[in-house]
Design a protein around this motif. Structure first.
Motif, PDB file in Angstrom:
ATOM      1  N   THR A  93     -23.291  16.984 -20.728  1.00 54.85           N
ATOM      2  CA  THR A  93     -24.077  17.780 -19.780  1.00 54.85           C
ATOM      3  C   THR A  93     -23.689  19.248 -19.845  1.00 54.85           C
ATOM      4  N   CYS A  94     -22.393  19.525 -19.920  1.00 53.70           N
ATOM      5  CA  CYS A  94     -21.946  20.923 -20.002  1.00 53.70           C
ATOM      6  C   CYS A  94     -22.383  21.554 -21.311  1.00 53.70           C
ATOM      7  N   ASP A  95     -22.321  20.798 -22.397  1.00 52.87           N
ATOM      8  CA  ASP A  95     -22.777  21.328 -23.680  1.00 52.87           C
ATOM      9  C   ASP A  95     -24.266  21.655 -23.643  1.00 52.87           C
ATOM     10  N   GLY A  98     -24.911  24.305 -20.491  1.00 54.90           N
ATOM     11  CA  GLY A  98     -24.017  25.458 -20.339  1.00 54.90           C
ATOM     12  C   GLY A  98     -24.629  26.760 -20.823  1.00 54.90           C
ATOM     13  N   TYR A 118     -18.635  24.455 -24.476  1.00 54.57           N
ATOM     14  CA  TYR A 118     -18.963  24.233 -23.068  1.00 54.57           C
ATOM     15  C   TYR A 118     -18.514  22.842 -22.622  1.00 54.57           C
ATOM     16  N   GLY A 122     -15.767  22.184 -19.793  1.00 56.37           N
ATOM     17  CA  GLY A 122     -16.189  21.461 -18.605  1.00 56.37           C
ATOM     18  C   GLY A 122     -15.377  20.204 -18.371  1.00 56.37           C
ATOM     19  N   THR A 126     -12.517  19.681 -15.436  1.00 60.58           N
ATOM     20  CA  THR A 126     -12.746  18.582 -14.495  1.00 60.58           C
ATOM     21  C   THR A 126     -11.531  17.666 -14.416  1.00 60.58           C
ATOM     22  N   ALA A 247     -21.939  12.921 -15.229  1.00 56.01           N
ATOM     23  CA  ALA A 247     -21.366  14.159 -14.711  1.00 56.01           C
ATOM     24  C   ALA A 247     -21.356  14.156 -13.188  1.00 56.01           C
ATOM     25  N   TRP A 251     -17.993  14.665 -10.899  1.00 54.18           N
ATOM     26  CA  TRP A 251     -17.864  15.822 -10.016  1.00 54.18           C
ATOM     27  C   TRP A 251     -17.838  15.417  -8.540  1.00 54.18           C
TER      28      TRP A 251
END
Length: 271
Positions: A93-95, A98, A118, A122, A126, A247, A251
């Motif tokens: 998700t961050c990749d 981001g 990213y 991330g 985390t 994700a 989080w």
């Protein structure tokens, strides 16, 4: 049919979310793909099992090693049990989200198995924040309450993913979805069951010794993360993806630990 079917769905959820070797009782010798969608209502229960496993490892390790070692061993145990399923979602998700890329390009990046900068940042941040928060929690609240926090956070964070399944449509490429039955909105009844599991876990945390207001703070913090993630995903992808659900789980779990630690005097100095 009712209780037997629900028990089957629990086993399907265990098989989907963990690497535990479970045998699914088939119907007429066949697996019904609809079970994968229906089993989402029991995700919080499976999350509690994962948290319970982490709690057992934490309690045993805390008797032998310093808090930070016990926490890292506990985290490693839960990652092993789930096969890094949700952590992989954080990285992807961050990749994908981001950078300033189009929806189509973001989805393409998220399907790429390679880890980008990213994603590394991330996931690393985390896990680091989770480790520091849990270490502070263990050093100040003790093993018993930290164990209860693990069960609560793991269970409620899986409930958060079910809420996301209700709030948003599927935003990925349906033709290439790894679990197509999950790529549809969950029913109100399914959401109610998941929230019911969450309520039971919250009550259990109170019985374990966490003050009710602290547990409510956990729920509020997790709800805030869900709201922010839902808005972000709607704007960028038009909905959720499997990686985004992973994700969200990570989080919201982190938010639970941060909420619990926030009101503990001197917790961060002892981390």
């Amino acid at each position: 049919m009712g209780l037997r079917h629900e028990a089957r769905l629990v086993l399907v959820a265990v098989q989907f979310l963990t690497r535990l070797p479970v045998r699914i009782p088939l119907q007429d010798g066949r697996f019904d793909p609809a079970w994968l969608h229906a089993c989402a209502r029991h995700f919080p229960l499976v999350g509690a099992v994962v948290g319970g496993w982490g709690a057992l490892v934490l309690a045993g390790a805390a008797a032998l090693w310093p808090p930070v070692v016990a926490v890292l061993l506990s985290m490693a145990a839960t990652v092993w049990l789930t096969g890094g399923f949700h952590e992989d979602g954080v990285a992807d998700t961050c990749d994908g989200l981001g950078g300033a890329v189009t929806r189509e390009r973001a989805l393409e990046i998220m399907k790429d198995s390679r880890l980008g900068s990213y994603g590394a940042l991330g996931l690393g941040l985390t896990l680091a924040l989770k480790a520091v928060a849990l270490t502070a929690l263990l050093a100040t609240a003790g093993p018993a309450l930290t164990a209860a926090a693990l069960v609560l956070a793991h269970g409620l964070s899986r409930a958060a993913t079910v809420v996301m399944l209700r709030l948003l449509p599927y935003g990925g490429d349906l033709a290439h979805a790894k679990a197509k039955p999950l790529a549809q909105q969950i029913s109100r009844a399914g959401l109610a069951v998941a929230l019911g599991w969450g309520a039971l876990l919250a009550a259990a945390a109170v019985l374990a010794g966490w003050p009710p207001l602290r547990v409510l703070a956990v729920v509020a913090a997790m709800a805030l993360v869900v709201a922010v993630c839902a808005r972000w995903l709607r704007q960028r992808l038009g909905g959720y993806t499997g990686d985004a659900l992973g994700a969200t789980q990570q989080w919201t779990e982190l938010a639970a630990y941060l909420a619990l630690v926030a009101a503990l005097p001197g917790a961060w100095e002892l981390a």
